[in-house]
Design an enzyme around this catalytic site. Sequence first.
Site, PDB file in Angstrom:
ATOM      1  N   ASP A 102     -30.375  -3.147  42.663  1.00 22.55           N
ATOM      2  CA  ASP A 102     -30.885  -4.274  41.869  1.00 22.55           C
ATOM      3  C   ASP A 102     -30.707  -5.517  42.735  1.00 22.55           C
ATOM      4  OD1 ASP A 102     -31.882  -5.597  39.581  1.00 22.55           O
ATOM      5  OD2 ASP A 102     -29.847  -6.150  38.999  1.00 22.55           O
ATOM      6  N   ALA A 118     -24.098  -4.537  42.134  1.00 26.05           N
ATOM      7  CA  ALA A 118     -23.797  -4.190  40.748  1.00 26.05           C
ATOM      8  C   ALA A 118     -23.387  -5.342  39.839  1.00 26.05           C
ATOM      9  CB  ALA A 118     -22.707  -3.119  40.716  1.00 26.05           C
ATOM     10  N   CYS A 157     -35.467  -9.125  39.095  1.00 30.81           N
ATOM     11  CA  CYS A 157     -35.814  -9.883  37.890  1.00 30.81           C
ATOM     12  C   CYS A 157     -36.802 -10.982  38.261  1.00 30.81           C
ATOM     13  CB  CYS A 157     -34.574 -10.457  37.213  1.00 30.81           C
ATOM     14  SG  CYS A 157     -33.585 -11.547  38.251  1.00 30.81           S
ATOM     15  N   GLY A 171     -22.364  -6.075  36.121  1.00 27.28           N
ATOM     16  CA  GLY A 171     -21.984  -4.727  35.726  1.00 27.28           C
ATOM     17  C   GLY A 171     -22.811  -4.061  34.653  1.00 27.28           C
TER      18      GLY A 171
END
Length: 422
Positions: free
Chosen positions: A172, A104, A225, A107
């Site tokens: 992620d 996370a 990403c 955030g």
Amino acid sequence: MKERLGKEFPAFLRSYENPVYKALRVNTLKVSIARFLQNSPFPLGEQLLFPNGEDITGFYIGEEKAGAYAEHFAGLYYLQEPSAMCVGELTAPCRKERILDLCAAPGGKTVQIAMQTEGEGILISNEIDASRAKILSQNVERMGIKNCAVTNAAPKQLAEKFPSYFDLVLADAPCSGEGMFKKEPEAVTHWSENNVALCAARQKEILDCAAETVAVGGRLLYSTCTFSEEEDEWQIRSFLTRHPEFELEKQEKIYPHRFQGEGHYCALLQKNEGERRNAKSYPVRRNLAANKAFSAFAKEFFQAPPQGEITTLDDGRMYLLPAGMPAIGVRALRLGVELGEFDGKIFKPAHALAMSLKRDDCARFVPLSREEADRYLRGETLACGCGNGWCVVGLGEYPLGLGKAVNGTLKNHLPKGLRKFS
């Protein structure tokens, strides 16, 4: 990339000549978009619009020092790379769901989910790196998120503690960062084919752990990403081979020549087989002396004291637990709203308590002008006209932290690590 994009490759290459795109997300837990647009401390650009046509609470910005404004300290907005905002839009979380943000920090996605669910349900926000977990916890605190526990654990630990528990899991994952080349030039020097392979192996482990935590009917959102197919499409293809209980609902690949952002990949999967398990409730530790001290404080501090279970940890910290909070079983940096600390004699409120409140919650609230707010954020003592005792200090109606009024003087209780020194 030239082989993959074909005729689009020149446009992709030219995109790296553009400046880095920056954006903010309005924190609708604290302020409406309309109100923020009226009072933004700097000009806002266009509202973000994703390839699927959905607009969100994000706006492009050109301001170089957007983190230096009092509104940022008050948690009215969160600075986030534009294309990274696609993750929360793809998941569309619902109120009252059990949600895990597995990787996370810092955030952004946790904040986005908290806003979409309007602070309801259970949100566990995890980061394996201890220093990054601390930053994550500070951002959760600044944004006034009440229903979040921040943990510092390995994905495998959470898989063991929460099998088939969550309605939504976000992963992620750490990646080779090809979408960060323009924003963080050092990412270029870290890139290699070997690093792509190492990242893909690590992502495989994270995804397998994440899969264990998803309840039947739940969703798993995987994102990176980077543009590497080994870490994106091929990673999901391999995952579905290992986990036939999941199916791919949709995926998005955002390239910087198609969208005003640095690039992102995300895939949403649904689990169609398995079970849904519950977890033990968080064990509430009642300390009669601590509760009595807090009650005495609350009578003077609140218009109406907060409702819910209060637990006191061994070190004296007191937390207001979100409804339904499960037993965590791993290292936790916060468990909901930190109310404060009981030292055996008196109760001292925490900064997190002030940041979780609205002006109408407070019996004593000291509204500051922008100039006064900047002085408060630098740690200065101010004059005030309220009665003696603890109070919440704010930029206008938006809390910035705590103060203690003593005979017309407002003593500054903003934590030193959060103060503004420039």
